[in-house]
Design a protein around this motif. Structure first.
Motif, short mmCIF file in Angstrom:
data_model
loop_
_atom_site.label_atom_id
_atom_site.label_comp_id
_atom_site.label_asym_id
_atom_site.label_seq_id
_atom_site.Cartn_x
_atom_site.Cartn_y
_atom_site.Cartn_z
N GLY A 46 0.75 -0.87 0.22
CA GLY A 46 -0.20 0.29 0.27
C GLY A 46 0.84 0.99 -0.09
N LYS A 47 1.64 1.32 0.58
CA LYS A 47 3.34 2.86 0.70
C LYS A 47 3.32 2.33 -1.03
N LEU A 48 3.80 1.76 -0.94
CA LEU A 48 4.53 1.62 -2.60
C LEU A 48 3.89 1.67 -3.16
N ASN A 49 2.71 1.59 -3.68
CA ASN A 49 1.42 2.29 -4.07
C ASN A 49 0.91 3.96 -4.15
N LYS A 50 0.82 4.05 -2.87
CA LYS A 50 0.73 6.09 -2.55
C LYS A 50 1.72 6.17 -3.08
N ILE A 51 3.28 5.54 -3.62
CA ILE A 51 4.04 6.33 -3.10
C ILE A 51 4.37 6.71 -4.77
N ILE A 52 3.95 5.83 -5.91
CA ILE A 52 3.96 5.95 -7.37
C ILE A 52 3.21 6.49 -7.80
N ARG A 53 1.94 6.75 -7.09
CA ARG A 53 0.74 7.30 -7.30
C ARG A 53 1.28 9.44 -7.56
N ASP A 54 1.80 9.30 -6.29
CA ASP A 54 2.40 10.81 -5.65
C ASP A 54 3.22 11.67 -6.15
N VAL A 55 4.03 10.30 -6.82
CA VAL A 55 5.42 10.99 -7.81
C VAL A 55 5.18 10.40 -9.09
N GLY A 56 3.83 10.26 -9.67
CA GLY A 56 3.57 9.92 -11.25
C GLY A 56 4.59 9.64 -12.26
N LEU A 57 5.02 8.10 -11.17
CA LEU A 57 6.19 6.79 -11.56
C LEU A 57 5.35 5.84 -12.48
N ARG A 58 4.24 5.77 -12.68
CA ARG A 58 3.79 5.36 -13.73
C ARG A 58 3.97 5.92 -15.15
#
Length: 614
Positions: free
Chosen positions: A328-340
Motif C-alpha cells: 500500500g505504501k509503495l502504491n501511494k508513492i507511485i501515485r504521488d510522484v507520477g512514477l507510472r
C-alpha cells in the motif's frame, strides 16, 4: 577449510559454535585475561594479526588456556613458520585451520566481496594510483577465490577482454580490470588446487567476470518487482523495514522492525513478483483464503488444518499483513510522484519507442518531479542516444530544463569512466559512447518489464537480449573467444567437443549436463528455503528446483562495480530455465541512490559519501 568437513573434530566444532553465545572481542583492543577459558580466533592471515595472536598466547601467562585458530583464507608459509617457531605457543593451540570464508552471502544464490569503493578505486579519476588499484583487486580476488575453495569448485575463469590491450599496458587501466582480476583469482585458485584435500583437479563449473560498463542502464532504471521497489522507494536500513502497529493500550502506535529476508516465507513468495501481481497473492495464498472465508463455510478438515498449524498460520497472517501494508505504501508513492508515466517513458526510451521529443515533453510537463527521477531519466537517455545527448550543448540544455544541478551533470559525465573499459563506438561524440543497442533491445520487446506488467523481466546485464544471451551462450559454450577469454584451457580429461559451427564447447555445455563436483553438503547459503507449514501459495517462480545436486554444473558470474536486484532476480530465473545453478557475485549490491552517489565520487575527490545526498 569448512567446519562441516568430516576431519574436523567434534570438540573443535562445539568450541566454534560456542562463540555465537559467548563474548566476541576485537583482536586489537585490550582484553581481560581469561586463563581458565578457551578462545576461538577467526582472523585474516596477515602479519599484524599473527603478531597479536602470538602476543596473546606466548610467555608464561597467556591470555587464554587454549586457542582454536581459524583463518579466513589461505595462510602463507612464512606466517605458519612464525607460529611454529614460538615453542611456548604451539602446545596451547587446539586447532589451526583454513576456513576460506572471506565472502559475504546476501542471498541463496548471491555473494558480495564488500568493496563499496570499487567503482571509485578501479574506474575513477584516480584509477592510475597503482598501489590503491592493485590492493583493491588483490583483496577482491582473495575473497572471490574463497568462494570456490569453500564449495570445492574448480572453475573455468573467463573474463571480458579489452580489445587491443595486453596486461602490460598502462594507458588504460580501467579496461584491464576484468583481465587483472581474473589473473589474480586464477593464482589463488591454483594455490587451493594444490593445497586443499579433495579439491577437484579438473574443471567443475563456469565463472565469468564482467564489469559495470556492460550495462549502465540496469542500476538506474526503475525496476517494478517487489524487492527492487522496496529498496528503491522505501527508506530501508539494509533489509530492515520499520512499520507502525496500533498500541494495545490505545496510545501512540508502536514501531516494530521487520527483516525482509529469506526467513520470511511470504517475502520469498513475493520478492520477485511484479508489483501488478501483488494483488493476486492474497487470492492464491491458502492462509489468506481461510481467513477470508465465513466460519460457517469452513469444513471440519479446514478447521483441523487451522488448529494443527495455528502458530504457523498466525505467524504467516502477521507477515502477510505487513507486506500488504508495504504494498500500500509503495502504491501511494507511485501515485504521488507520477512514477507510472516516468516508468513508461523509461521503457519506451529503452525499447526505441520514444526519443528527444517525448523526453522534452515529459520534463516540461513534470517540473515538480523529484530531481533524482529526472536525473535517472537523463542517464537512460544518454545511454540509449549518446550521439544526440552529447551533441553540442544539448546535454546542458536538457539538464537546465530538468532543473538539475552541476553535480547531477557531473554524474552523467562520469559514466564515461566506466565506458573507458569498453570498446568505444565509432560514431560516438568526443570519444564518449555508452554502447547501447536499442535496436536489438526493441526486437526483444515482448520480454520487457514495465508498470503495466508485460512480464516480470527487466532491462539488465543478465536479462533481455544481452543478458540472457550472455549467460545462455556461456552455458552452451558459445561465448566469442575474442571478447571473453579464458585463463585455463580444458583439462585433458575434459576436452571440449565441437559445436556445429566448429566452436569449442566445454563439457558443461553438452546436452546432458554433468553434475558439479561439489561437496556432499550443499552450502547453506545455496539452498532454497521453502516454507513447510502448508500455508504458502505456489512459488512465484514455480519451476525453481529444490535439489541443486541433480542439476548441471554451476555458473558463477561476477560484476565488478556493483550489481542490481534485478540481476539477482534473473539469476534465480535462469537457474530454473537452464537447470544449472546461477550464482551472482559482485563488489556490492546497489540500489539506484547508492549507485548514483558512487558515480558522483568518480571525479570529485574532495567529496565523501556522507557529503552526497541524491
Amino acid at each position: 577449510m569448512s567446519f562441516s568437513d568430516s576431519e574436523t573434530s567434534s570438540h573443535e566444532y562445539k568450541t566454534f559454535r560456542q562463540i555465537s553465545r559467548d563474548l566476541v572481542e576485537d583482536l586489537f583492543r585490550r582484553r581481560e585475561p581469561l586463563p581458565t577459558m578457551d578462545a576461538v580466533y577467526f582472523i585474516q592471515p596477515s602479519k599484524e594479526n599473527i603478531v597479536m595472536f602470538l602476543s596473546d598466547m606466548s610467555g608464561r601467562e597467556p591470555l587464554y588456556r587454549k586457542a582454536y585458530i581459524y583463518f579466513s583464507s589461505h595462510v602463507p608459509k612464512d606466517l605458519l613458520t612464525r607460529i611454529k617457531n614460538d615453542a611456548s605457543v604451539v602446545p596451547r593451540i587446539g586447532a589451526l585451520r583454513e576456513m576460506n570464508l572471506e565472502y559475504f552471502p546476501i542471498d541463496s544464490q548471491a555473494f558480495i566481496t564488500d568493496h563499496e569503493k570499487a567503482l571509485e578505486e578501479l574506474f575513477g579519476h584516480d584509477a592510475s594510483d597503482a598501489r590503491k588499484f592493485d590492493a583493491c583487486l588483490n583483496v577482491m580476488a582473495s575473497r572471490i577465490a574463497t568462494v570456490f575453495a569453500s564449495l570445492k569448485e574448480f572453475p573455468y575463469v573467463r573474463y571480458k577482454a579489452a580489445k587491443g590491450l595486453d596486461m602490460s599496458s598502462d594507458n588504460n587501466p580501467r579496461a584491464l580490470v576484468p583481465a587483472k582480476l581474473a589473473a589474480a583469482i586464477w593464482n589463488n585458485i591454483t594455490t587451493y588446487k594444490a593445497s586443499i584435500p579433495n579439491f577437484p583437479q579438473t574443471e567443475t563449473c563456469e565463472f565469468l567476470i564482467v564489469d559495470r560498463s556492460v550495462d549502465q542502464i540496469a542500476p538506474v532504471i526503475h525496476e517494478w518487482t517487489y524487492d527492487a521497489m522496496c529498496h528503491d522507494l522505501l527508506e530501508l536500513d539494509g533489509n530492515k523495514y520499520i512499520h507502525e502497529v496500533p498500541s494495545k493500550t490505545g496510545g501512540e502506535p508502536e514501531k516494530k522492525e521487520v527483516l525482509l529476508e529469506d526467513h520470511d516465507p511470504v517475502w520469498l513468495e513475493l520478492r520477485h513478483a511484479h508489483i501488478a501481481e501483488m494483488t493476486n497473492f492474497t487470492a492464491k495464498n491458502k492462509a489468506a483464503q481461510l481467513q477470508q472465508r465465513d466460519a460457517s463455510e469452513l469444513s471440519t478438515r479446514d478447521l483441523q488444518k487451522m488448529v494443527q498449524a495455528l502458530p504457523q498460520y498466525n505467524e504467516q497472517m502477521e507477515k502477510l499483513s505487513i507486506h500488504v501494508q508495504i504494498a500500500g505504501k509503495l502504491n501511494k508513492i507511485i501515485r504521488d510522484v507520477g512514477l507510472r508515466d516516468l516508468g513508461q517513458l523509461e521503457q519506451d526510451l529503452v525499447f526505441g519507442d520514444a526519443g528527444t521529443k517525448e523526453l522534452i515533453h515529459f520534463l516540461r510537463s513534470n517540473q515538480s518531479a523529484p530531481s533524482e527521477n529526472k536525473l535517472r531519466l537523463l542517464m537512460i537517455y544518454g545511454c540509449v542516444y549518446p550521439d544526440k545527448f552529447f551533441e553540442g550543448d544539448k546535454a546542458m540544455k536538457l539538464m537546465q530544463l530538468a532543473k538539475l544541478s552541476r553535480a547531477d551533470m557531473t554524474t552523467v559525465k562520469n559514466m564515461k569512466f566506466l565506458e573507458a573499459s569498453s570498446e568505444p563506438r565509432k560514431s560516438s561524440i568526443g570519444g564518449f559512447s555508452l554502447k547501447f543497442d536499442s535496436a536489438k533491445t526493441k526486437a526483444c520487446r515482448k520480454t520487457g518489464s514495465n508498470w503495466r506488467g508485460r512480464d516480470v523481466g527487466t532491462i539488465s546485464v543478465l536479462s533481455q537480449d544481452r543478458g540472457l544471451d550472455l549467460i545462455e551462450k556461456l552455458s552452451k559454450g558459445e561465448l566469442p573467444k575474442d571478447e571473453y577469454q579464458c585463463m585455463n584451457t580444458p583439462s585433458s580429461s575434459t576436452q571440449a567437443t565441437q559445436t556445429s559451427s566448429g566452436a569449442p564447447q566445454p563439457p558443461s555445455a553438452r546436452t546432458n549436463h554433468p553434475h558439479s563436483r561439489r561437496s556432499r553438503r550443499t552450502a547453506t547459503w545455496a539452498r532454497t528455503r521453502n516454507s513447510d507449514d502448508g500455508t504458502s501459495s505456489d512459488s512465484v517462480l514455480k519451476s525453481v528446483p529444490t535439489d541443486f545436486r541433480k542439476m548441471g554444473q554451476r555458473i558463477f558470474i561476477f560484476i565488478i562495480g556493483g550489481a542490481t536486484r534485478s540481476e539477482l532476480r534473473v539469476c534465480h530465473k535462469l537457474t530454473a530455465k537452464l537447470r544449472r545453478e546461477v550464482v551472482l557475485g559482485t563488489t556490492s549490491l546497489d540500489d539506484p541512490p547508492q549507485y548514483i552517489s558512487k558515480l558522483k565520487l568518480l571525479s570529485e575527490k574532495e567529496m565523501s559519501m556522507e557529503d552526497i545526498n541524491v
